[in-house]
Design a protein around this motif. Structure first.
Motif: not given
Length: 205
Positions: A23-25, A27, A106, A190, A194
């Motif tokens: 949901e947060r990005g 893969v 990613a 998350w 990132v």
């Protein structure tokens, strides 16, 4: 690209954490899903499994009877090792293909139930372990998945211990908590992923 190994004992809530990361990005590369694909009807993987375990592990339509096969391997370490020797190389090859197809920047999360057992931690930039107490795991398996207590305990015993999983973890997410608290913890993780992915970019350019 930042590659993350995500693992946890059965019933610990790893699938929920992977959903929240997507949901947060993130893969997601789901080893369980790939493991089903590589033994689908007509695949060399299924042919090899039938050769090892016999036609009785097939359903009437020729697909793999996963509950029947599970009942065989989760109570016999040698048979479990035999199954893993067939399926894991196929899963590994497909996982690498999917990872190579992801964008250069990613965060790629490999959801791998048996990451600890198979010594796969060195393949990833970092490892996240979703952790829950054995009591919580048992309650979820019996209450939510409808397993018998005996089957649930056998499946838990066939996996690495809680201590072994925590030993290889770079990040531990405690999931003896309600969903809203889990979401807050995943949000923090998350942000860290990132940040680490961003830190890697200059070295790749």
């Amino acid at each position: 690209m930042l590659t993350v190994g995500l693992t946890g004992g059965i019933g610990a809530g790893k699938s929920e954490v992977s959903r929240l990361l997507v949901e947060r990005g993130a893969v997601l590369i789901d080893a369980d899903r790939i493991a089903r694909e590589v033994v689908a009807p007509g695949t060399p993987g299924l042919t090899a499994v039938v050769a090892a375990f016999g036609e009785e592990i097939l359903t009437g339509d020729g697909s793999l009877d996963r509950p029947r096969l599970g009942a065989i391997v989760f109570t016999d370490a040698e048979k479990l090792a035999l199954l893993n020797s067939i399926v894991h190389p196929l899963v590994g090859a497909r996982s690498r293909e999917l990872e190579e197809a992801a964008a250069e920047d990613a965060v790629v999360v490999h959801d791998v139930p048996l990451l600890t057992e198979n010594g796969l931690a060195p393949r990833y930039d970092l490892v996240i372990v979703v952790d829950a107490s054995p009591g919580t795991q048992l309650d979820r398996l019996v209450g939510r998945r409808g397993m018998s207590e005996q089957d649930a305990r056998a499946r838990m015993a066939a996996q690495a211990t809680r201590e072994q999983r925590r030993e290889i973890a770079d990040i531990v997410i405690d999931n003896d908590v309600p969903l809203d608290e889990l979401e807050r913890r995943v949000e923090d993780v998350w942000a860290e992923l990132v940040r680490r992915a961003a830190d890697r970019r200059p070295a790749q350019e």
